[in-house]
Design a protein around this motif. Structure first.
Motif, PDB file in Angstrom:
ATOM      1  N   ALA A   1       0.923  -1.246   0.096  1.00 53.91           N
ATOM      2  CA  ALA A   1       0.012  -0.165   0.072  1.00 53.91           C
ATOM      3  C   ALA A   1       0.828   1.369  -0.225  1.00 53.91           C
ATOM      4  CB  ALA A   1      -1.046   0.138   1.152  1.00 53.91           C
ATOM      5  N   LEU A   2       1.796   1.122   0.718  1.00 55.94           N
ATOM      6  CA  LEU A   2       2.928   2.497   0.831  1.00 55.94           C
ATOM      7  C   LEU A   2       3.506   2.625  -0.535  1.00 55.94           C
ATOM      8  CD1 LEU A   2       4.453   2.149   4.488  1.00 55.94           C
ATOM      9  CD2 LEU A   2       2.615   3.692   3.688  1.00 55.94           C
ATOM     10  N   TYR A   3       3.861   1.629  -1.122  1.00 54.61           N
ATOM     11  CA  TYR A   3       4.702   1.666  -2.365  1.00 54.61           C
ATOM     12  C   TYR A   3       3.796   2.148  -3.504  1.00 54.61           C
ATOM     13  CZ  TYR A   3       6.996   0.313  -6.586  1.00 54.61           C
ATOM     14  OH  TYR A   3       7.864   0.077  -7.882  1.00 54.61           O
ATOM     15  N   GLY A   4       2.430   1.703  -3.355  1.00 53.12           N
ATOM     16  CA  GLY A   4       1.442   2.218  -4.518  1.00 53.12           C
ATOM     17  C   GLY A   4       1.369   3.765  -4.096  1.00 53.12           C
ATOM     18  N   THR A   5       1.273   4.279  -3.047  1.00 53.88           N
ATOM     19  CA  THR A   5       0.908   5.638  -2.620  1.00 53.88           C
ATOM     20  C   THR A   5       2.398   6.406  -3.023  1.00 53.88           C
ATOM     21  OG1 THR A   5      -0.224   5.110  -0.752  1.00 53.88           O
ATOM     22  CG2 THR A   5       0.470   7.536  -0.749  1.00 53.88           C
ATOM     23  N   TYR A   6       3.460   6.039  -2.711  1.00 53.70           N
ATOM     24  CA  TYR A   6       4.588   6.512  -3.242  1.00 53.70           C
ATOM     25  C   TYR A   6       4.635   6.674  -4.677  1.00 53.70           C
ATOM     26  CZ  TYR A   6       9.514   7.075  -4.600  1.00 53.70           C
ATOM     27  OH  TYR A   6      10.994   7.529  -4.992  1.00 53.70           O
ATOM     28  N   ARG A   7       4.342   5.961  -5.589  1.00 54.23           N
ATOM     29  CA  ARG A   7       4.239   5.950  -6.860  1.00 54.23           C
ATOM     30  C   ARG A   7       3.367   7.043  -7.647  1.00 54.23           C
ATOM     31  NH1 ARG A   7       5.425   1.015 -10.251  1.00 54.23           N
ATOM     32  NH2 ARG A   7       5.138   2.486 -11.942  1.00 54.23           N
ATOM     33  N   SER A   8       2.180   6.922  -6.659  1.00 53.60           N
ATOM     34  CA  SER A   8       1.119   7.839  -7.386  1.00 53.60           C
ATOM     35  C   SER A   8       1.779   9.350  -7.186  1.00 53.60           C
ATOM     36  CB  SER A   8      -0.080   7.722  -6.533  1.00 53.60           C
ATOM     37  OG  SER A   8      -0.731   6.291  -6.735  1.00 53.60           O
ATOM     38  N   LYS A   9       2.244   9.549  -5.931  1.00 51.17           N
ATOM     39  CA  LYS A   9       3.034  10.949  -5.787  1.00 51.17           C
ATOM     40  C   LYS A   9       3.906  11.399  -6.717  1.00 51.17           C
ATOM     41  CE  LYS A   9       1.714  11.209  -0.771  1.00 51.17           C
ATOM     42  NZ  LYS A   9       1.977  11.468   0.585  1.00 51.17           N
TER      43      LYS A   9
END
Length: 303
Positions: free
Chosen positions: A293-301
């Motif tokens: 989940a954190l990795y997905g958020t990081y990529r989105s930003k």
């Protein structure tokens, strides 16, 4: 001494010596004739064969009461059993066209039984022989065995105690006893009561599920089942039968199918025990999900 006198003396000597011999021969002939027993059938039937057992056992003549007692006690014995009990026995030739047969006997008491192979027989009897020492001929008339009763047993099978799905059962085996006797009765292949030891004590139901037996004297009997039809429970209770007169007594016997055994049950597999390893696995999966989940958020930003 004159010739006439000598002839008279010779004639007197002849009378003294010869005549007693003639009288003795006549007496012997009468005795021999008196030892002839004529057995006469009341039905005037040809070809009847009898057997006579010498049963005097040192007592002769025997009383009428003793005759009746012996006749009653011997009636259930087979021919082989009678032969074993009494050493002396005579079998007659077949009776002639008027139903008579002649046999030579010594003095004593005898048991007479017909041994012919027929559907009906003459009744056995005990006699004193000779009847009268002054009689040249002794004749005994045998009478037809009185018609006795019959029993018809019918065997039914059911699936359960509610008597559902009835069917007639063949190949079910019984034995028939007279109440008070320890041995089962014997019957020939025609279902007639028999005293022949070679005849069978087992009665088997036919294709119609029936057993028919004949020539049973009045009295109390019972059937004992010794072999049940395949898949059915053996009947433990005896089936009582009362024979009275010449009637056909009808009885019904019932069997029930055996209850099939329940299917085998297997024990349930116990649940896995709750251990620390399980908690670690669940915790590890949680960490992985959080990282994803954190990795997905990081990529989105970043985009």
């Amino acid at each position: 001494m004159s010739l006439f006198t000598r002839n008279v003396q010779r004639f007197c000597l002849f009378l003294v010596v010869v005549l007693p011999l003639v009288g003795l021969n006549w007496t012997v002939a009468k005795a021999d004739e008196a030892r002839q027993l004529v057995i006469r059938g009341s039905e005037r039937t040809a070809g009847v064969v009898y057997k006579l057992w010498y049963i005097s056992d040192g007592r002769y003549p025997i009383s009428r009461d003793r005759m009746a007692e012996l006749n009653e006690s011997l009636i259930d014995l087979s021919i082989q059993e009678l032969d074993n009990r009494y050493n002396t026995a005579i079998q007659t030739p077949p009776s002639n066209e008027v139903g008579e047969v002649v046999v030579s006997l010594k003095e004593g008491a005898y048991y007479i039984r017909e041994v012919s192979e027929r559907n009906w027989k003459y009744a056995p009897l005990v006699i004193n022989f000779p009847f009268d020492n002054r009689s040249a001929e002794n004749v005994v008339t045998v009478k037809k065995w009185p018609d006795n009763g019959s029993v018809l047993l019918t065997k039914w099978g059911f699936d359960d105690k509610n008597e559902s799905n009835p069917r007639l059962l063949d190949e079910v085996e019984f034995q028939l006893y007279r109440v008070g006797d320890l041995k089962p009765l014997r019957f020939n292949h025609q279902g007639q009561l028999s005293t022949d030891i070679n005849d069978n004590t087992t009665l088997t139901t036919d294709d119609n599920g029936q057993i028919y037996v004949q020539n049973l004297p009045s009295g109390d009997y019972y059937f004992k089942e010794v072999k049940a039809h395949l898949g059915y429970i053996l009947l433990n209770d005896n089936i009582s039968v009362k024979v009275n007169g010449t009637n056909i007594v009808k009885v019904i016997a019932k069997n029930y199918k055996k209850t099939p055994p329940p299917p085998p049950s297997y024990p349930k597999r116990p649940p896995l025990p709750s251990t620390g390893e399980t908690k670690l696995i669940i915790g590890g999966l949680g960490v992985i999900l959080i990282v994803l989940a954190l990795y997905g958020t990081y990529r989105s930003k970043k985009k």
